[in-house]
Design an enzyme around this catalytic site. Structure first.
Site, mmCIF file in Angstrom:
data_model
loop_
_atom_site.group_PDB
_atom_site.id
_atom_site.type_symbol
_atom_site.label_atom_id
_atom_site.label_comp_id
_atom_site.label_asym_id
_atom_site.label_seq_id
_atom_site.Cartn_x
_atom_site.Cartn_y
_atom_site.Cartn_z
ATOM 1 N N ARG A 18 0.799 -1.228 0.000
ATOM 2 C CA ARG A 18 0.000 0.000 0.000
ATOM 3 C C ARG A 18 0.829 1.275 0.000
ATOM 4 N NH1 ARG A 18 -5.119 -0.719 4.155
ATOM 5 N NH2 ARG A 18 -5.696 -2.844 3.602
ATOM 6 N N HIS A 73 -7.370 -4.982 -8.034
ATOM 7 C CA HIS A 73 -7.184 -4.303 -6.744
ATOM 8 C C HIS A 73 -8.487 -4.332 -5.942
ATOM 9 C CE1 HIS A 73 -4.611 -1.718 -4.308
ATOM 10 N NE2 HIS A 73 -5.609 -0.875 -4.130
ATOM 11 N N TYR A 93 -18.700 11.215 -14.140
ATOM 12 C CA TYR A 93 -18.695 12.406 -14.990
ATOM 13 C C TYR A 93 -17.361 12.624 -15.705
ATOM 14 C CZ TYR A 93 -22.819 13.558 -12.202
ATOM 15 O OH TYR A 93 -24.045 13.531 -11.583
#
Length: 740
Positions: free
Chosen positions: A32, A78, A122
């Site tokens: 991570r 992931h 969007y």
């Protein structure tokens, strides 16, 4: 029940928790938070770019919805939250967050004001050329692949990394027990450092840093650290860079000007920066500044309007640097995963060497992959050539034999691949022209094969090839391009600009009034000190003086402490002011004995009510905190009552017993702290007043409404610690000298 009991294991809770937490910590560190030194990517970024590549979102393709990309990343590679994946994707597209964006975004991807990006349904995105260079060679067996979390797909362990992404884009992350924070750099300069290390593997770190120069932040700004500081940071892998905003002075004519900030430090949110300056302006903590405006559009343009034309622009900016994020610090922590996946803090040369070793390994793997392809193709082409030489027999075998493949392999000593290729050959390829093309292709492949084998056998040629690839990347993304030009400049600060109170405050005359109950206020202008000032009920005047708003006011209390306040901070207006105890930590049982304007060239005589005292210089009466500075030690019941500036060579003391003593000022010692020496002795009572004067001028006192000057001192002249003689006839019953 017996079968269940057999499966139960007895474990120590402490050991089991330790194992589980260690497993979690390593997962956080490796999977991570920390980037790989070879490609500069964390797993989420690597999977994001790979998923976009699999979707053919190359720079020349059309944009696709970010929601589609995020869905693929979560579903295939992931298994984490969509917000985390989309957040990582947004950052890779922000040209103010990463130096060389890896994602080309279309739509609202946030801005430097701190506004967030639009929802992923969007926005649209595709890869940049820089990202494509980072993944160049994935189809050429340049790196290892591993199974994804569900085993249905495969993903690269690391990217081939034709570009030095770790240093070019930097990285930041917090793991368990460790963190990383690497600034972005200029690609051209990183390439220069890499080429130096190829030419001279034993190059000193100083030479490498001179090529690298320092960070190059996407938002520009100016690094004000010395080269020695930068060198030490890179040598240790830890340190701090100081970045300042870039500004220029715009002439408005008639002596007027304004300051325009065009670049701000990295990771500073512009809207919060302006808000902070506006708050300081409102609280009058930036007295040289009159107004601030944000005129930014695509570029940053913050306009600062000075108080007047006489304000020094550099001093104004220095004030803002000290109080706002116009100067910020970037804490370097080059903690990365090395090529073995082990987290450690590296120096700059170690990071560059790891990248070079990775590029060499990628070159060898891609060369071997290309050789395998060439050998396979040459095998097929040699089979074609055999077929052309024996075309009639090949046709006969195909037409007449039951197992044509086996017969051809036996008759012409062909491999299975060659025989299969001949059988799949189309009739239109049996032209003479096609045979010539095969001969040409075979010869070209043979020459390329020899070249590649020569490359693999010669270490110098391999490094020369790596250098050639680095030069190509430098030309493509270097300083000649709009993306590659250096944005952050260097300007070593020679010394801090000293900001005085005179520069911060407009100089104006004021009258400072302190009441007996401890209320302090000021009035504009010089007011008659004998005026009947208004106070709260049961309160009267204690002390009053004339000063300037730029002055420092010294307060001496009955416990022997000195306090100091700025005259500009004393409340003004028609009210009663505010309690002095809100400005200094004055004890409840103590009161102010003296108040005066600080003069750095003066010495002062301080004395207690029992006639002890000493001289103190100006260096010891300035208090650094509101707690004050203890200078005079007192016996129980004793109080400090006088602090007089030394304006002459003689001192006159009068006690409550009306005994007057005059002696030379030089008899009183200068001390930094203490109880002092005896100035005058008393059988009863204590010290009533002190006057310091020049011997030729004499001491003064009020008499019958007038002022008497006593120049004949013989009657009272003596030495320190004597009793003295009775005061002259007509001396005030208050036992006080004349106060000018």
């Amino acid at each position: 029940m017996e079968q269940t009991a057999e499966k139960v294991k007895q474990v120590t809770l402490k050991e089991e928790l330790g194992k589980r937490y260690l497993s979690y910590a390593m997962s956080t560190i490796v999977d991570r938070a920390l980037p790989d030194v070879r490609d500069g990517l964390k797993p989420v970024h690597r999977r994001l770019l790979f998923a976009m590549r699999q979707l053919n979102l190359n720079p020349k393709s059309t944009y696709k919805k970010c929601a589609r990309v995020v869905g693929d990343v979560i579903g295939k590679y992931h298994p984490h939250g969509d917000a985390a994946v989309y957040g990582a994707m947004v950052r890779l597209a922000q040209d103010f967050s990463v130096r060389y964006p890896l994602v080309d975004g279309q739509g609202n991807f946030g801005n430097v004001d701190g506004d967030g990006a639009a929802a992923m349904r969007y926005t649209e995105a595709k890869l940049t050329e820089f990202a494509m260079a980072l993944m160049e060679g994935l189809n050429d067996d340049a790196v290892d692949f591993r199974d994804t979390y569900d085993g249905e797909e495969s993903e690269p362990v690391v990217m081939p990394g034709a570009v030095p992404n770790l240093l070019c884009n930097g990285s930041a992350g917090i793991a368990v027990g460790m963190a990383t924070n690497i600034p972005p750099h200029n690609l051209s300069e990183v390439c220069d450092a890499l080429l130096l290390m190829i030419d001279n593997p034993q190059a000193e770190i100083e030479a490498v840093v001179r090529k690298l120069r320092g960070p190059d932040f996407p938002t520009g700004g100016t690094i004000i650290d010395s080269f020695d500081t930068i060198l030490n940071n890179y040598k240790q892998g830890r340190g701090t860079f100081r970045i300042r905003a870039k500004w220029e002075k715009e002439d408005l004519g008639h002596g007027q000007y304004q300051i325009v900030i065009t670049e701000i430090p990295y990771q500073v949110i512009k809207s919060k920066l302006i808000e902070k300056i506006a708050v300081l302006l409102q609280e009058k903590k930036v007295p040289l500044l009159n107004d601030i405006r944000d005129e930014s559009a695509q570029d940053i343009r913050i306009v600062l309007e000075p108080k007047n034309r006489t304000v020094d622009a550099a001093m104004l900016m220095e004030m803002l640097y000290k109080q706002t994020e116009l100067e910020s610090r970037f804490n370097l922590n080059m903690n990365v995963l090395d090529s073995d996946g082990v987290p450690r803090v590296m120096s700059i040369t170690e990071v560059l060497r790891e990248f070079l070793n990775h590029r060499l390994n990628v070159l060898i793997r891609r060369t071997n992959y290309r050789l395998d392809k060439i050998n396979a193709r040459m095998e097929i082409l040699s089979g074609y050539l055999i077929a052309y030489l024996n075309l009639d027999e090949i046709i006969r075998i195909i037409r007449e034999e039951e197992d044509a493949k086996a017969v051809m392999m036996e008759s012409f000593k062909l491999t299975e691949n060659q025989a299969e290729a001949i059988l799949n050959m189309k009739l239109r390829n049996l032209r003479k022209l096609e045979e010539e093309a095969i001969h040409g292709e075979y010869d070209d492949l043979a020459a390329e094969k020899a070249s590649l084998e020569d490359l693999l056998s010669d270490g110098n040629k391999r490094w020369a090839k790596v250098a050639e690839e680095i030069k190509a990347i430098k030309d493509k993304f270097g300083k000649k391009t709009a993306l590659g030009r250096r944005r952050t400049e260097f300007a070593e600060v020679q010394g801090e600009i000293e900001i005085s109170m005179e520069a911060l405050v407009e100089k104006e005359p004021i009258t400072i009034i302190l009441s007996q109950k401890g209320w302090i206020r000021c009035m504009k202008g010089y007011v008659n000190l004998n005026e009947d000032f208004k106070f709260k009920e049961d309160d009267v005047l204690l002390l009053a003086l004339h000063a300037q708003t730029t002055d420092k006011i010294i307060l001496f209390d009955t416990s022997g402490k000195f306090f100091n306040i700025n005259a500009s901070e004393i409340p003004s207006g028609r009210g009663f002011g505010q309690p002095l105890r809100l400005m200094v930590d004055l004890a409840n049982n103590d009161n102010i004995a003296e108040m005066f304007v600080f003069n750095p060239k003066e010495k002062y005589l301080i004395a207690s009510d029992n006639g002890r005292g000493f001289v103190v210089d100006e260096n010891h009466i300035i208090a650094q905190t509101r707690n004050g500075r203890k200078i005079m030690n007192l016996a129980e019941g004793e109080k400090a009552v006088f602090c007089k500036p030394i304006t002459g060579d003689m001192v006159a003391l009068v006690g409550e017993n009306r005994k007057l003593l005059v002696f030379k000022m030089e008899e009183i010692p200068t001390m930094a702290r203490g109880r002092g020496v005896a100035l005058q002795k008393y059988k009863e009572g204590g010290l009533s007043d002190i006057q310091i004067f020049n011997e030729a001028d004499g001491f003064k006192y009020s008499r019958s409404g007038g002022i008497t000057v006593e120049t004949n001192l013989l009657g009272w002249l003596g030495h320190r610690a004597q009793v003295g003689k009775m005061v002259p006839f007509g001396f005030p019953k208050s036992n006080k000298f004349f106060k000018e």
